[in-house]
Design a protein around this motif. Structure first.
Motif, PDB file in Angstrom:
ATOM      1  N   TYR A   1      -2.396   4.581   5.464  1.00 53.28           N
ATOM      2  CA  TYR A   1      -3.037   4.890   4.183  1.00 53.28           C
ATOM      3  C   TYR A   1      -3.051   6.400   3.920  1.00 53.28           C
ATOM      4  O   TYR A   1      -2.680   6.857   2.834  1.00 53.28           O
TER       5      TYR A   1
ATOM      6  N   SER B   1       2.298   1.429  -3.791  1.00 55.81           N
ATOM      7  CA  SER B   1       1.353   1.604  -4.903  1.00 55.81           C
ATOM      8  C   SER B   1      -0.024   1.909  -4.353  1.00 55.81           C
ATOM      9  O   SER B   1      -0.318   1.653  -3.189  1.00 55.81           O
ATOM     10  N   THR B   2      -0.867   2.464  -5.217  1.00 58.99           N
ATOM     11  CA  THR B   2      -2.232   2.788  -4.795  1.00 58.99           C
ATOM     12  C   THR B   2      -3.046   1.517  -4.628  1.00 58.99           C
ATOM     13  O   THR B   2      -2.740   0.468  -5.200  1.00 58.99           O
TER      14      THR B   2
ATOM     15  N   TRP C   1      -5.004  13.408  -4.484  1.00 59.11           N
ATOM     16  CA  TRP C   1      -6.375  13.711  -4.067  1.00 59.11           C
ATOM     17  C   TRP C   1      -6.649  15.204  -4.156  1.00 59.11           C
ATOM     18  O   TRP C   1      -5.751  16.031  -4.028  1.00 59.11           O
TER      19      TRP C   1
ATOM     20  N   CYS D   1       0.832  -1.211   0.000  1.00 59.12           N
ATOM     21  CA  CYS D   1       0.000   0.000   0.000  1.00 59.12           C
ATOM     22  C   CYS D   1       0.864   1.258   0.000  1.00 59.12           C
ATOM     23  O   CYS D   1       0.447   2.299  -0.521  1.00 59.12           O
TER      24      CYS D   1
ATOM     25  N   GLU E   1     -10.156   3.430   0.632  1.00 58.01           N
ATOM     26  CA  GLU E   1     -10.117   3.865  -0.764  1.00 58.01           C
ATOM     27  C   GLU E   1     -11.524   4.173  -1.264  1.00 58.01           C
ATOM     28  O   GLU E   1     -11.774   5.218  -1.880  1.00 58.01           O
TER      29      GLU E   1
ATOM     30  N   GLU F   1      -1.165   8.401   0.857  1.00 58.21           N
ATOM     31  CA  GLU F   1      -1.934   9.127  -0.148  1.00 58.21           C
ATOM     32  C   GLU F   1      -1.598  10.610  -0.146  1.00 58.21           C
ATOM     33  O   GLU F   1      -1.582  11.250  -1.197  1.00 58.21           O
TER      34      GLU F   1
ATOM     35  N   ARG G   1       1.541  11.062  -2.121  1.00 63.54           N
ATOM     36  CA  ARG G   1       1.380  10.943  -3.577  1.00 63.54           C
ATOM     37  C   ARG G   1       0.784  12.208  -4.185  1.00 63.54           C
ATOM     38  O   ARG G   1       1.028  12.517  -5.345  1.00 63.54           O
TER      39      ARG G   1
END
Length: 1292
Positions: free
Chosen positions: A872, A775-776, A882, A772, A835, A876, A879
């Motif tokens: 998580y 990678s997504t 969002w 996790c 997710e 995210e 990255r």
């Protein structure tokens, strides 16, 4: 003998018969040798001369003539002096009693030519000479390993010579008159002749002593013997023992020692003392003398707050303060680390042990005294600071004392140079002296509130002891009913007595100093531990009393541990709570044993009742395990466990608990504890969250990558690394240190190697966790059983439950309508749930409030899922995929009410620390809503829903640090948004929250961090008037870290709170080097080149200027080394040696020609001191520091060997001209000479690890700089492999 050499023998016999002069004989022999086609000097000629000498010993005229031939051969270099004297030594010393005249001439001849061995290395036949000498005296340990180097054979021969002379003198003097070797008296001799022979023998023995004195006094031969002492330690010890026995004969009336013996031995002792001086002492450079331990210093401790020149012990203050943060994984016990630091500081600064202990204890007292409430908020770590003072420091002191008394030589004393450091009890006595002096620091000795009762109890014990007198030293006075006022010194002395570092007689001086004030005794209250030891059941009231009262003895800890493991079922959980309560954090006199027992609780033995099934056994121990884990689930308990280096062992104990209880569903309780049902989810949650906290799970994924030099910045961000540490520590001797406390209980050792493969469900989760991060979730394989679990969790989170129904709607749900699942299934499905939920929210199909409510329902269902939520959201946010959520107060909570005030307070804190930053645009202040990434908004919204109760503390202990880290992936003001929202929720944490927001700036702004580092140097060295306060103008530790009378937001505190959150720390090596150089560069105008080179006159004002400047140099380098070490450990120190320093000199990064020569010299020596101290703190100064210590999976000693070897190759290449050094030659030379001089004097063990080729290159370069003595000293310490090179350089 070959026929060709028979001619030489015949020539010699003929010359003896004709009584030819030596010149004629020499010419004839030389002609004969040349006719044979060989040259001079000749190896074959020496045995011929010895043969003729021994044959002519009985013939008076031939005897004298033969000696003249030998002397002529030596003076004309017809033979090697080394070979000839070796042959004579092997044959004449054993027969000295039978042939005293020959022995007399031998001593005279040896005294003439023993100082001319240097010519041997230039002889064409040197290899044959080496072999011949080795064979004649049997110097090699075995025929398979002969000596082949000229220098080595000279060392062995010269030492053999003095050793045999000492043996001969002892044998001659110990023999009784008339029976010396049975051959002293010969029938038929005249009495007068007998007396003459006896007198000659006495004269010979005195001449042997004088010859040894001459050899010891001569600079070259003394240097050779110094090499022998360092590398032939066993033989040297026998030689010293023989000299002591010779000296003892002077007091024996039956010995044959002449009356001149005392004077002769006095000359020999003086020659040994002068010739074998233990340390290299520079004769021309005062600046080196100021840096080296050979220079006598008197260091002032300033005042109690650590202001002024007390900064010599700055590394202690900084390390202890950094340890309190708990932001880095401790790979071993802090007591071992501090013991190594103590030895390093003692070696580098050559402080006496009283001063060192005083610096250590005052630093710890400042740690306890320092006001930390404003920046520790809900977790002030009071117990952790007291643990450092009253447990860790006594154990560390015990380690260095034990080393001395067990005969483990300190590294700088590896050759037995310093007799004072070998005195048994020296460090123990120094500790007691230090604690006596500690009473003068009254302002530091006021105990904090939590320690007042304990201090008063010890004071009462002291009062009772004084009243009972010497006759009752062993009396138990702990419950005497006396009442008194105690201070921190009472607790320190009591902790040292409990560990056997001093005896109870210390109570006399502890109670006689006037600090003990008797007050009326209150009615004696029976100790709850006394009742427990007498067998009272663990009822509610007794349990509560024991939980709040720490155990004070080993017996009490053993009994409560046995009760928790083997006691009645109804008492086991209570006993675990007691052991993991106050006894874990405040049982200072036996705390290491309390910590050991607490961790052992998590690995209960598997009895026969369980059939060998460890899983069933753990389920049977569920109430006890849950109680123990709950007791450890607070900041101070975890910090105490970290201080003792127990995280690796604790992680290994938690793995089976997580594996077993994570595989059990919540369909029914697994046990009942105190009338409450205990589910598998409850046990799993507290164990799993404890596990993820051990390896800093909250850190963002970016920190798992490799940065700079290939060094793993997140080396401790791995569960495998934690287990690797544990497996490596299985054989560590430190694990047996609890035996010192006298514990008789031995729990079953868990000696098996543990890996993740032994725990399949946990391993699956761990691999998913890593996937996790990399990678997504959408990239994972779909349509597997995990998704069905995720659907059930989503249905639970976002569908209203029919509260009117008392029965579950399906067989797979509990009474609350929640699915019946095991924890591992829930954890595995959590990323998919997150997710889907965040995707729905980002598309507007799921309102933010419902998202927050759903996440809260998930955490309420299984609190352990907070770890997955944290992981998580951090991934995210990093990255950046969002959309941003508007914190407008409608969909998401708004920070607008106090955001501007928070930002203003942050600026004020930074400005007070000398940091000035400009806010980027888009701050969203005032009424304008701010926007932050959706995952961060979701995490903030979730965390502020928790109440500050026990459940909330458990969740926030993981979510809180992660929230700080996660904020770094958003806009620069993200942490200030978090701070504003939390300040609205918990007003009493306002100062702590603002402080956390201030520290977050440095994570996102490298220029701000550099300003902070500069401020640390400025306030410590008192070079900045802009920072303000009168207290800071004094500089020192107090200005750097603050104290009770100073602002708590000192630059050092801000830095120590911030450095561990940085993504990239590798630049700190370069920047710290620059700051050290700049700090010293400012002194260049105050010291002239003449002062530094010893050319200035000896005026008192000049000496004062020099002393002040060198004090500042050491202060700056100590600060730089301390910050570098705590920031990155061996990783940053490695970069310093392999990249930063070489680049500094090769790229001309140092001060340019605009600086005065005096400033360049100071700069070079400051960098040398900074580098050496950094290495000493990171690697230790001996060859055995924390033997199993590792850094990023590499043993510390292996890393030191590699890094130091590389740096020495760089220096050797620069000295030899293989590298073009671009900086000023004055700067380069001062660094090289300074570093090598410090290494020779302070860390000789490091030199043993270098290649002989490197040492030879360094010595050659130093000779070119006319640093001959330093070159010799370097080779002297290079071990047996460098003996030959050292000897050749010594001989010139």
């Amino acid at each position: 003998m070959q026929s060709s050499w028979k001619a030489v023998l015949e020539v010699t016999k003929t010359a003896l018969a004709q009584n030819d002069p030596p010149l004629v004989w020499g010419a004839d022999v030389a002609t004969c040798i040349h006719e044979q086609g060989t040259g001079l000097p000749s190896v074959e000629l020496s045995p011929i001369l010895l043969r003729c000498l021994l044959r002519g010993a009985s013939n008076g005229p031939n005897f004298a003539t033969m000696w003249s031939y030998i002397q002529h051969a030596l003076s004309c270099h017809m033979v090697s002096a080394l070979h000839m004297i070796a042959l004579l030594t092997s044959r004449i010393i054993p027969t000295r009693q039978q042939q005293p005249e020959m022995y007399k001439v031998y001593l005279d001849l040896t005294g003439t030519y023993v100082f001319s061995f240097s010519s041997t290395k230039l002889m064409p036949c040197r290899d044959r000479v080496v072999k011949a000498v080795d064979e004649s005296l049997q110097l090699s340990k075995s025929p398979e390993a002969p000596i082949t180097e000229v220098g080595v054979v000279i060392v062995h021969f010269l030492f053999t010579l003095v050793a045999r002379l000492a043996e001969a003198v002892y044998e001659d003097w110990k023999s009784n008159k008339g029976v010396m070797h049975g051959q002293m008296m010969h029938p038929g001799h005249e009495e007068k002749g007998e007396m003459g022979i006896e007198q000659l023998k006495r004269t010979n023995s005195l001449a042997a002593v004088h010859l040894m004195a001459r050899i010891m006094h001569n600079k070259r031969t003394a240097g050779i013997l110094r090499i022998a002492r360092r590398n032939l330690q066993d033989q040297w010890a026998l030689f010293v023992q023989r000299l002591q026995m010779v000296e003892s004969l002077t007091n024996d009336p039956s010995s044959m020692a002449p009356k001149e013996t005392v004077e002769a031995l006095g000359l020999l002792a003086n020659a040994i003392q002068q010739g074998l001086r233990p340390e290299w002492r520079p004769s021309q450079l005062p600046v080196i003398r100021s840096l080296l331990p050979t220079h006598s210093r008197s260091w002032s401790f300033g005042n109690a707050g650590g202001l002024g020149q007390s900064s010599l012990w700055l590394p202690f203050d900084i390390y202890m303060e950094a340890a309190m943060e708990g932001r880095r994984l401790s790979t071993s016990s802090n007591s071992e680390i501090l013991a190594d630091a103590m030895k390093a500081m003692q070696s580098v600064h050559a402080a006496n042990w009283v001063d060192l202990f005083l610096g250590l204890w005052t630093a710890a007292l400042r740690l306890v005294k320092r006001d930390r409430e404003s920046f520790e908020g809900p977790n002030p770590h009071v117990e952790s600071r007291l643990c450092m003072l009253l447990s860790i420091l006594p154990i560390a002191s015990g380690i260095v004392i034990e080393e001395e008394e067990k005969g483990q030589l300190h590294p700088e004393n590896i050759s037995g140079d310093d007799k004072e450091r070998k005195v048994v009890g020296g460090r123990r006595a120094a500790l007691e002296t230090c604690l006596k002096v500690l009473g003068q620091f009254e302002s530091l000795l006021i105990p904090p509130a939590v320690a007042v009762t304990a201090a008063n109890q010890v004071a009462a014990k002291v009062a009772a002891f004084l009243s009972s007198g010497v006759q009752n030293l062993a009396a138990d006075v702990s419950n005497s009913g006396k009442s008194a006022v105690g201070n921190m010194r009472h607790l320190i002395v009591d902790a040292c007595i409990a560990r056997g570092l001093m005896d109870k007689t210390a109570y006399f001086w502890l109670g006689s100093g006037g600090s003990l004030t008797n007050v009326p005794a209150s009615p004696s209250q029976p100790s709850p531990w006394s009742a427990f030891m007498e067998g009272a059941p663990l009822t509610g009231s007794l349990r509560a009393a024991l939980m709040s009262s720490p155990a004070g003895s080993v017996a009490e800890l053993e009994k409560v541990y046995k009760t928790a493991i083997l006691g009645p079922e109804e008492e086991r959980a209570a006993a675990a709570s007691i052991l993991c309560g106050a006894s874990l954090v405040r049982s200072w006199t036996v705390q290491e044993l309390a910590v050991h027992f607490a961790v052992q609780l998590l690995s209960p033995p598997v009895g026969d009742n369980w059939g060998g099934n460890s899983g069933n056994a753990l389920i049977g121990h569920a109430p006890m395990l849950y109680a123990a884990l709950q007791g450890m689930n607070n900041a101070d308990a975890l910090n105490v466990l970290s201080l003792f280096g127990m995280f690796p062992e604790m992680a290994a104990s938690l793995l089976p608990i997580c594996e077993v209880f994570g595989s059990i569903t919540n369909a029914k309780p697994v046990a009942t504890s105190n009338g409450e049902e205990l589910s598998a989810h409850m046990v799993f949650t507290v164990a799993f969250l404890q596990l993820v906290k051990l390896w800093k799970f909250h850190r963002p994924p970016l920190e798992h990558c490799l940065l700079g030099s290939g060094a793993g910045l997140g080396a401790d961000l791995s569960l495998e690394y934690l287990l690797q540490l544990r497996n490596m520590q299985l054989a560590s001797p430190a694990k047996q240190r609890m035996q010192v406390l006298g514990s008789t209980y031995t729990s079953p050792p868990n000696s098996a190697v543990i890996t993740l493969d032994s725990f399949p469900r946990l391993r699956i989760w761990y691999m998913q966790h890593q996937a996790c991060i990399s990678s997504t979730v959408t990239g994972l394989v779909r349509n597997n059983p995990v998704h069905s679990v995720g659907d059930r969790l989503l249905a639970m989170m976002f569908k209203k439950v029919n509260k009117s129904s008392s029965a579950p709607s399906t067989p797979n749900e509990d009474v609350a309508g929640r699915p019946v699942l095991c924890a591992w299934d829930i954890i595995a499905a959590a990323p998919i749930v997150l997710e889907y939920a965040l995707t729905a929210c980002s598309h507007g199909t799921l309102p933010p409030r419902d998202l927050t409510t759903g996440l809260r329902d998930l955490v309420d269902y299984l609190p352990a899922t907070i770890a997955t939520i944290v992981s998580y959201c951090s991934a995210e946010c990093t990255r950046g995929l969002w959309k941003y959520a508007s914190m407008n107060g409608q969909d998401w909570p708004s920070p607008a009410a106090n955001l501007l005030s928070i930002q203003g307070e942050v600026k004020d804190i930074l400005a007070a620390a000398g940091v000035h930053t400009s806010s980027p645009s888009g701050t969203g202040g005032g009424n304008a809503p701010v926007s932050i990434p959706l995952p961060l908004a979701a995490l903030i919204g979730l965390t502020i829903t928790f109440k500050l109760d026990k459940f909330g503390d458990t969740v926030l202990s993981v979510a809180g640090p992660a929230l700080e880290s996660c904020s770094g992936a958003g806009p620069w003001f993200s942490m200030q948004v978090v701070a504003a929202l939390w300040a609205q929720k918990v007003k009493r944490w306002h100062d702590y929250i603002v402080f956390a927001g201030s520290c977050h700036i440095f994570k996102q702004s490298k220029p701000a961090l550099l300003q902070l580092l500069k401020s640390c140097f400025a306030v410590t060295l008192s070079t900045s008037g802009a920072l303000g306060s009168k207290l800071q103008s004094h500089g020192g530790v107090g200005a750097l870290l603050g104290h009770a009378a100073c602002s708590p937001y000192a630059p050092g505190i801000l830095y120590l709170r911030s450095y561990s959150t940085l993504h990239d720390i590798m630049f700190l090596s370069d920047e710290t080097l620059v700051l050290v150089a700049e700090a010293v560069g400012e002194l260049g105008g105050h010291v002239t080149e003449g002062e530094l080179l010893g050319h200035a006159n000896r005026l008192r004002c000049v000496q004062g200027s020099m002393s002040t400047s060198m004090s500042r140099v050491i202060q700056a380098s100590s600060l730089g080394a301390s910050l570098l070490y705590v920031s990155g450990g061996t990783t940053l120190v490695t970069k310093l040696f392999t990249e930063s320093i070489p680049t500094w000199f090769l790229a001309n990064s140092g001060s340019k020609g605009s600086q005065a020569p005096g400033g360049l010299i100071l700069e070079g020596y400051a960098i040398a001191h900074f580098a050496l101290l950094s290495g000493a703190l990171a690697w230790g100064v001996s060859g055995s520091n924390a033997g199993l210590s590792v850094d990023s999976g590499v043993p510390v000693l292996m890393r030191r060997h590699h890094v130091l070897g590389s740096h020495m190759e760089f220096l050797a290449s620069g000295l030899g001209g293989d590298l073009a050094v671009s900086c000023e030659q004055t700067l380069w030379r001062s660094y090289v000479v300074g570093f090598l001089a410090l290494m020779v004097t302070c860390t000789p063990t490091w030199i043993l690890e270098l290649k002989i080729e490197t040492l030879r290159k360094l010595a050659t370069g130093l000779r070119f700089w006319h640093e001959h003595d330093l070159a010799v000293a370097l080779l002297e310490r290079g071990g047996p492999s460098a003996m030959g090179a050292a000897a050749e350089l010594t001989l010139g």
